[in-house]
Design a protein around this motif. Sequence first.
Motif, PDB file in Angstrom:
ATOM      1  N   THR A  78       0.883  -1.271   0.002  1.00 42.15           N
ATOM      2  CA  THR A  78      -0.061  -0.141   0.011  1.00 42.15           C
ATOM      3  C   THR A  78       0.966   1.365  -0.083  1.00 42.15           C
ATOM      4  OG1 THR A  78      -1.882  -1.171   1.157  1.00 42.15           O
ATOM      5  CG2 THR A  78      -1.812   1.310   1.157  1.00 42.15           C
ATOM      6  N   ALA A  79       2.009   1.186   0.832  1.00 41.65           N
ATOM      7  CA  ALA A  79       2.846   2.375   0.901  1.00 41.65           C
ATOM      8  C   ALA A  79       3.918   2.548  -0.183  1.00 41.65           C
ATOM      9  CB  ALA A  79       3.600   2.201   2.147  1.00 41.65           C
ATOM     10  N   ARG A  82       3.898   2.199  -6.577  1.00 40.66           N
ATOM     11  CA  ARG A  82       3.432   3.376  -7.087  1.00 40.66           C
ATOM     12  C   ARG A  82       3.541   3.325  -8.866  1.00 40.66           C
ATOM     13  NH1 ARG A  82       8.186   4.803  -4.433  1.00 40.66           N
ATOM     14  NH2 ARG A  82       9.962   5.412  -5.853  1.00 40.66           N
ATOM     15  N   GLY A 118      -2.594  -5.160  -1.510  1.00 40.08           N
ATOM     16  CA  GLY A 118      -2.019  -3.724  -0.849  1.00 40.08           C
ATOM     17  C   GLY A 118      -2.040  -3.030  -2.012  1.00 40.08           C
ATOM     18  N   HIS A 140      -3.768   0.585  -2.499  1.00 42.28           N
ATOM     19  CA  HIS A 140      -2.912   1.635  -2.836  1.00 42.28           C
ATOM     20  C   HIS A 140      -3.873   2.695  -4.071  1.00 42.28           C
ATOM     21  CE1 HIS A 140       0.634   4.468  -3.642  1.00 42.28           C
ATOM     22  NE2 HIS A 140       0.057   4.410  -4.788  1.00 42.28           N
ATOM     23  N   GLU A 159      -4.323   0.457   6.836  1.00 37.29           N
ATOM     24  CA  GLU A 159      -4.008   0.706   5.433  1.00 37.29           C
ATOM     25  C   GLU A 159      -4.923   1.877   5.046  1.00 37.29           C
ATOM     26  OE1 GLU A 159      -2.141  -2.587   6.673  1.00 37.29           O
ATOM     27  OE2 GLU A 159      -4.296  -2.659   6.807  1.00 37.29           O
ATOM     28  N   ALA A 215      -3.266   5.304   3.466  1.00 35.83           N
ATOM     29  CA  ALA A 215      -3.594   5.644   1.982  1.00 35.83           C
ATOM     30  C   ALA A 215      -4.353   7.038   2.091  1.00 35.83           C
ATOM     31  CB  ALA A 215      -4.677   4.640   1.751  1.00 35.83           C
ATOM     32  N   HIS A 250       3.038   5.556   7.690  1.00 42.00           N
ATOM     33  CA  HIS A 250       3.069   6.639   6.631  1.00 42.00           C
ATOM     34  C   HIS A 250       4.219   7.611   6.787  1.00 42.00           C
ATOM     35  CE1 HIS A 250       1.877  10.661   5.293  1.00 42.00           C
ATOM     36  NE2 HIS A 250       1.180   9.935   4.544  1.00 42.00           N
TER      37      HIS A 250
END
Length: 448
Positions: free
Chosen positions: A66-67, A70, A142, A146, A287, A291, A370
């Motif tokens: 998730t983090a 990209r 994840g 995202h 999460e 996000a 985060h």
Amino acid sequence: MRQRDIFFFWLPLFASWLLMTAEGPTVTAAINRLPDEVVMLAAQGIVVSLSVTIESPIINLLATATALVRDRDSFRLVRRFTIHWAIFLTIIAVLVAFTPVFDLVVVRWMGTPDNVARWVRPGMQIMTLWTAAIAWRRFLQGVLIHFGYTRLVAWGTAVRLLSSAGTAIGLALWGGWPGVYVGATALMAGVLAEAAYATLAVRPLYREELSAEKNFTGEEEEPPLSYSELFWFHLPLASTALLTLLAQPLVAFSLARLDNPTLSLAAWPLVFQLVLMARAAAMALPEAVIALTKGPETYAPVRRFAFTLAGLSILGMLLLVLTPLLPFYLRGIQDAGAGVAELARRGTILFLPYPALFVLVSWLRGRLIHSRATRNVNVGMAINLTITAALLFLGVYRSWPGLTTAAVALNVAILAELLYLLWRSRDILDLALPLFHFGQKRTPATID
């Protein structure tokens, strides 16, 4: 940011966790309707405890993906990282299930009664590929989170529940298998089905959002992610999950050495499953926090949502333990025997504050992740596990009642972790609490 926006982002993740936690009660309900249910339920509880402990380093791949995913390059890097973890942990699962390591861990270290231990080994053998399937689907989930496809995550969990429940019911009715065989096979069927669904669900996203032509990096350009950076970002999260899930075999270790070990080991899965369902709201929170935290203006709305969720968790637990819902669930749905049901009922009452405390801990973990302060999350969980272990061993030494010891240990430990995370988050929160001197904020990047 409105509360309803946060709610509708969080809701599919909550539904996913709730459906996931409903899997365990479905399986135990099937086992309770088969012969020798007390021994089989105790064996199934140890199988699950060991399996989730082995998989623990990859649980937080959900947060890592998730983090960090990209663009296509970061997707491929995290995918390779996931495969490496899956292979390593599957080797550990094979060693536990098929070699003398089993006797060392289950019989000598955990002190499992012989009539239970003999059924744990085949359950572990059936669950050999559990970790690999979990790793793959956590990584893909994840990625979906995202890019905002949280509903697909919930649908995947629905597929898992239908697969595991259908397998458990079918084998219980027509298979003629021992209960632990039914339980382990049902759980494996569920995670394999969910992993397959996640693979299909991510394909359109891979072609569009992660296309080679589209360089998606969010609001501002970031340097390419390296394997080393990925490893050191995930390692504290892996350690945190390992420390979290080590509490389960520690509890089983203690229950096996306290009064009425077989009965306590049979009642513990019922209690723990109820606690898991009660904390499903909290499990979906990190999460969502990762996000949705876009800048200082988002801190207060997310914090308000977390506090509201904590209050609702307390109300939910009160509704469960102060009404006929709990006895109906234990005797009617689970079909537990009178002794196991009464022990589980008393144990559940002792966990009244636990889900609300877990909500607040999950919110703070999300904020720290985060901010890339994953080491603080890891230290918090180390404090949690240390206190859990100390109180469990004290209970064994003083011969306290089994489930009471487990409840006291886990409640005190989560409270200690919450206080530590509040202290470590004092520079990124604005709660105006003099005890922790909140209010002077600095940029998250400066947190050590």
